[in-house]
Design a protein around this motif. Structure first.
Motif, mmCIF file in Angstrom:
data_model
loop_
_atom_site.group_PDB
_atom_site.id
_atom_site.type_symbol
_atom_site.label_atom_id
_atom_site.label_comp_id
_atom_site.label_asym_id
_atom_site.label_seq_id
_atom_site.Cartn_x
_atom_site.Cartn_y
_atom_site.Cartn_z
ATOM 1 N N TYR A 5 0.712 -1.216 -0.036
ATOM 2 C CA TYR A 5 0.071 0.016 0.046
ATOM 3 C C TYR A 5 0.870 1.282 -0.064
ATOM 4 N N ARG A 6 2.035 1.200 -0.472
ATOM 5 C CA ARG A 6 2.980 2.323 -0.188
ATOM 6 C C ARG A 6 2.916 3.071 -1.581
ATOM 7 N N PHE A 7 1.781 3.546 -2.056
ATOM 8 C CA PHE A 7 1.381 4.080 -3.404
ATOM 9 C C PHE A 7 0.123 5.124 -3.194
ATOM 10 N N CYS A 8 -0.213 5.749 -3.955
ATOM 11 C CA CYS A 8 -1.056 6.994 -4.068
ATOM 12 C C CYS A 8 -2.418 6.379 -4.944
ATOM 13 N N TRP A 9 -3.371 6.181 -4.202
ATOM 14 C CA TRP A 9 -4.616 5.860 -5.029
ATOM 15 C C TRP A 9 -5.518 7.094 -5.207
ATOM 16 N N LEU A 10 -5.969 7.249 -6.728
ATOM 17 C CA LEU A 10 -6.720 8.286 -7.033
ATOM 18 C C LEU A 10 -8.261 8.223 -6.330
ATOM 19 N N ARG A 11 -8.590 6.967 -5.876
ATOM 20 C CA ARG A 11 -9.817 6.839 -5.289
ATOM 21 C C ARG A 11 -10.082 7.709 -3.999
ATOM 22 N N ASP A 12 -9.033 7.971 -3.205
ATOM 23 C CA ASP A 12 -9.051 8.510 -2.014
ATOM 24 C C ASP A 12 -9.135 10.009 -2.034
ATOM 25 N N ALA A 13 -8.943 10.607 -3.447
ATOM 26 C CA ALA A 13 -8.585 11.933 -3.547
ATOM 27 C C ALA A 13 -9.721 12.855 -2.894
ATOM 28 N N THR A 14 -11.001 12.720 -3.275
ATOM 29 C CA THR A 14 -12.125 13.507 -2.902
ATOM 30 C C THR A 14 -12.129 13.472 -1.327
ATOM 31 N N LEU A 25 -3.241 15.737 -10.880
ATOM 32 C CA LEU A 25 -3.208 16.265 -12.438
ATOM 33 C C LEU A 25 -1.973 15.807 -12.955
ATOM 34 N N ARG A 26 -0.722 15.872 -12.343
ATOM 35 C CA ARG A 26 0.631 15.507 -12.873
ATOM 36 C C ARG A 26 0.416 13.765 -13.172
ATOM 37 N N ALA A 27 -0.088 13.182 -12.180
ATOM 38 C CA ALA A 27 -0.285 11.450 -12.267
ATOM 39 C C ALA A 27 -1.019 11.310 -13.437
ATOM 40 N N VAL A 28 -2.191 11.780 -13.704
ATOM 41 C CA VAL A 28 -3.207 11.202 -14.738
ATOM 42 C C VAL A 28 -2.763 11.932 -16.026
ATOM 43 N N ALA A 29 -1.858 13.040 -16.041
ATOM 44 C CA ALA A 29 -1.533 13.769 -17.373
ATOM 45 C C ALA A 29 -0.986 12.573 -18.497
ATOM 46 N N GLY A 30 -1.696 12.850 -19.726
ATOM 47 C CA GLY A 30 -1.255 11.880 -20.679
ATOM 48 C C GLY A 30 -2.620 11.372 -21.451
ATOM 49 N N ASN A 31 -2.418 10.406 -22.031
ATOM 50 C CA ASN A 31 -3.469 9.681 -22.727
ATOM 51 C C ASN A 31 -4.499 9.233 -21.939
ATOM 52 N N PRO A 32 -5.765 9.758 -21.823
ATOM 53 C CA PRO A 32 -6.912 9.287 -20.955
ATOM 54 C C PRO A 32 -7.115 7.741 -20.820
ATOM 55 N N GLN A 39 -4.667 5.080 -14.398
ATOM 56 C CA GLN A 39 -4.701 4.150 -13.778
ATOM 57 C C GLN A 39 -5.222 4.504 -12.293
ATOM 58 N N VAL A 40 -5.614 3.592 -11.404
ATOM 59 C CA VAL A 40 -6.233 3.909 -10.081
ATOM 60 C C VAL A 40 -5.325 4.339 -9.248
ATOM 61 N N LEU A 41 -3.960 3.783 -9.347
ATOM 62 C CA LEU A 41 -2.944 4.006 -8.402
ATOM 63 C C LEU A 41 -1.571 4.398 -9.008
ATOM 64 N N TYR A 42 -0.756 5.373 -8.440
ATOM 65 C CA TYR A 42 0.500 5.627 -8.886
ATOM 66 C C TYR A 42 1.481 5.769 -7.871
ATOM 67 N N GLY A 43 2.933 5.906 -8.137
ATOM 68 C CA GLY A 43 3.833 5.807 -7.131
ATOM 69 C C GLY A 43 3.790 7.196 -6.579
ATOM 70 N N LEU A 44 4.782 7.657 -5.666
ATOM 71 C CA LEU A 44 5.001 8.838 -4.981
ATOM 72 C C LEU A 44 4.993 10.089 -5.946
ATOM 73 N N VAL A 91 -12.880 7.329 -12.236
ATOM 74 C CA VAL A 91 -12.835 8.429 -12.919
ATOM 75 C C VAL A 91 -13.821 9.574 -12.537
ATOM 76 N N GLY A 92 -15.009 9.082 -11.656
ATOM 77 C CA GLY A 92 -15.758 9.851 -10.891
ATOM 78 C C GLY A 92 -15.118 10.612 -9.908
ATOM 79 N N GLU A 93 -14.215 9.999 -9.251
ATOM 80 C CA GLU A 93 -13.313 10.548 -8.029
ATOM 81 C C GLU A 93 -12.500 11.752 -8.697
ATOM 82 N N ILE A 94 -11.863 11.525 -9.692
ATOM 83 C CA ILE A 94 -10.975 12.529 -10.506
ATOM 84 C C ILE A 94 -11.972 13.619 -10.655
ATOM 85 N N MET A 95 -12.933 13.363 -11.374
ATOM 86 C CA MET A 95 -13.989 14.863 -11.487
ATOM 87 C C MET A 95 -14.477 15.173 -10.295
#
Length: 597
Positions: free
Chosen positions: A258-267, A290-297, A301-306, A344-348
């Motif tokens: 779990y040493r990663f960052c989940w977009l789901r937790d953003a809101t 914004l930086r993590a998800v930048a690029g081709n939609p 991903q749902v999670l990224y590194g630090l 996607v809903g969490e990002i928005m």
């Protein structure tokens, strides 16, 4: 053997972290980053896999500990009939920050103390070359060096560094363990006592910004400090947890990194930070997203590194026996490659919340959101792996579809409330289509409840999100029916399960504990539907299971009273912060504000 999970405390400085046990042993330490290869991994094995113990040498003694005020400086006090010693542990908030500092302070009488330092790089696998240097030792293997500086004489014993020393009243001994790349000359020196003063001052200055002044301020403050400690300062990313492979099922295989960052937790995270008044941290988190998800939609991903890393290949570490035999030990997380439409809903929603709370909109962020929605319009009707990242067959999960509705709903409101441009009429049509479909296919009339997936009979705690995101108003009978069904079918001794593992939906063996965030969601639902007393009882039940220094894990087993899963868990503390605000007499908590969007 490692201690029960709840007997550990967190040390950290927004770069890396460590877990120190009630017995005075640091059993987990990753440096120079949270996700670096651990040099102390006894948490997932034995002392031979790396640890740093400072404790009374022998005899009977009592132990208690606390954080020093609103800081992350831990004080562990050892007492005997005629002596008392405190061990003060912290990680400095100033250079050189890749350090662990331990100060042993005599309070009463004379106590004989023992130190045992076992350094094992690469998650307990690599034995370093250790040599004596001025005022300590230097341990080196491959790219890593650790230098221990102390005034206490050290000895080598086998492949361990040890010391025995007396501590008298008013006497202090310091131990500074600092990491540096092995190709450099060595880490700079640091004054441990000045560092203690500076670090306490730094944490208190940050804590003083907390705006929450309600009934549960101490618990909220500790949760905010924990959330801050799990923030990677260089990028603003917030970790889910600082550990890997602490089991959700004792002795089982439900062990994840779990040493990663989940977009789901953003809101949820944004609300928690904004409630506390930490606007700069919330801006940094939004920028990280914004930086993590930048690029081709299509590659979101749902999670990224630090720092937004995408390749998080999941591997097994066969030389570690696992926490109390729970195998396998996993590094990396294969969920990064799953299809999970709810994110996607969490990002928005995260961007929508930021705008509502006064964080200035960014045109480039909106352009990305438009591109994301153009792609999402073409795929949302398909199955996915869902919020719980199942490793079974993809399904049409109700929660995923609800969050698809959130994605288009927040896009519409971005145009209506904040003046962005977009195809509102087309989005409205999709939003209505999703709403009709969920109400028809995701609701079981016999159970009078929303269910886990279309045409399923299984309950799922994620459906508690339906009123929290505004899909249906709290007074809707289907919301009340879902709450009542979960009370009857997904509760274990007063806590909420995610779903019934016996159904086999997740494709995994074994069971798991109660997922703490789901119990916070139930408390939020109680509050929204007018069951305030039930909400408070649930919340206080959750507060009561925090460990002696106020930390929560991912899950809890009520029958044994043991914490399960990775620890401490950011999402559990985010839930505590948000629910405390929801239950406040002051109107406008996150649950009310989010469902009204």
């Amino acid at each position: 053997m490692p201690l029960p999970i709840e007997q550990y405390a967190l040390l950290g400085n927004c770069l890396s972290s460590a877990l120190v046990g009630l017995d005075g042993s640091i059993d987990w330490y990753c440096v120079p980053r949270f996700d670096s290869r651990a040099c102390f991994a006894a948490l997932l094995g034995t002392a031979e896999h790396g640890r740093w113990l400072i404790a009374p040498e022998a005899g009977e003694f009592q132990t208690e500990r606390h954080y020093r005020g609103d800081t992350l400086v831990l004080e562990t006090v050892f007492r005997t009939a005629d002596s008392e010693v405190a061990v003060i542990d912290f990680m400095p908030m100033h250079p050189p920050r890749h350090s662990l500092i331990r100060i042993v302070e005599g309070r009463r009488g004379v106590m004989r103390m023992h130190l045992a330092l076992t350094i094992r790089f690469d998650y307990g696998r690599t034995v370093p070359w250790v040599r004596k240097v001025a005022r300590g030792i230097l341990a080196t293997a491959g790219p890593n060096s650790l230098r221990l500086r102390t005034d206490v004489p050290l000895e080598g014993e086998g492949l361990e560094t040890v010391a025995s020393f007396d501590v008298q009243e008013h006497q202090r001994h310091s131990f500074v363990l600092t990491w540096c790349p092995s190709h450099r000359s060595g880490p700079p020196d640091i004054d441990p006592f000045q560092s203690l003063v500076h670090t306490e001052r730094s944490w208190r200055r940050w804590s003083d910004r907390n705006r929450y002044a309600g009934e549960w301020r101490p618990q909220v403050m500790r949760s905010l400090i924990t959330l801050k400690a799990l923030t990677y300062q260089p990028t603003g990313g917030v970790l889910a947890a600082p550990t890997t492979s602490l089991p959700e099922d004792p002795g089982g295989s439900r062990n994840w990194d779990y040493r990663f960052c989940w977009l789901r937790d953003a809101t949820f995270t944004l609300y928690a930070l904004l409630i506390g008044g930490y606007r700069e941290e919330s801006k940094a988190w939004r920028q990280w997203v914004l930086r993590a998800v930048a690029g081709n939609p299509e590659q979101v991903q749902v999670l990224y590194g630090l720092a937004g890393e995408r390749l998080l290949t999941e591997l097994e570490v066969p030389w570690l026996p696992g926490y109390k035999g729970a195998q396998p030990v996993r590094i990396g997380n294969a969920a990064h490659d799953q299809t999970q439409f709810d994110m996607v809903g969490e990002i928005m929603d995260a961007f929508h919340v930021a705008h509502k709370e006064g964080v200035k909109p960014i045109d480039s962020a909106w352009r990305f959101q438009l591109a994301l929605l153009r792609w999402f319009e073409t795929v949302w009707r398909g199955p996915d792996n869902g919020i719980w990242e199942i490793r079974g067959d993809p399904q049409h999960f109700t929660h995923s579809k609800v969050m698809a509705w959130v994605a288009f709903d927040r896009a519409i409101k971005a145009v209506q409330k904040f003046g962005f441009e977009g195809p509102v009429e087309a989005w409205k049509a999709i939003r209505q289509e999703i709403h009709d479909e969920v109400c028809q296919r995701g609701f079981d009339t016999d159970k009078n409840s929303f269910v886990q997936a279309y045409e399923s009979r299984e309950l799922d705690a994620s459906t508690l999100m339906i009123p929290l995101v505004g899909f249906l108003p709290p007074g809707d009978p289907r919301v009340r029916g879902t709450v009542e069904a979960i009370e009857k079918g997904l509760m274990r001794d007063g806590f909420v399960l995610r779903y019934r593992t016996a159904s086999g939906v997740d494709g995994l063996e074994g069971d798991e504990g109660a997922f703490l965030m789901c119990s916070f969601w139930l408390a939020d639902n109680y509050e929204l539907i007018g069951r305030h007393d039930d909400a408070v009882r649930m919340f206080e039940r959750l507060l009561a299971i925090a460990n002696d220094v106020g930390l929560l894990s991912e899950e809890f087993e009520p029958r044994s009273g043991r914490h399960l899963g990775n620890f401490p868990q950011a999402l559990s503390h985010v839930g505590l912060i948000n629910t405390a605000r929801n239950l406040s007499p002051k109107p406008g908590g996150p649950a009310h504000r989010r469902y009204k969007a």
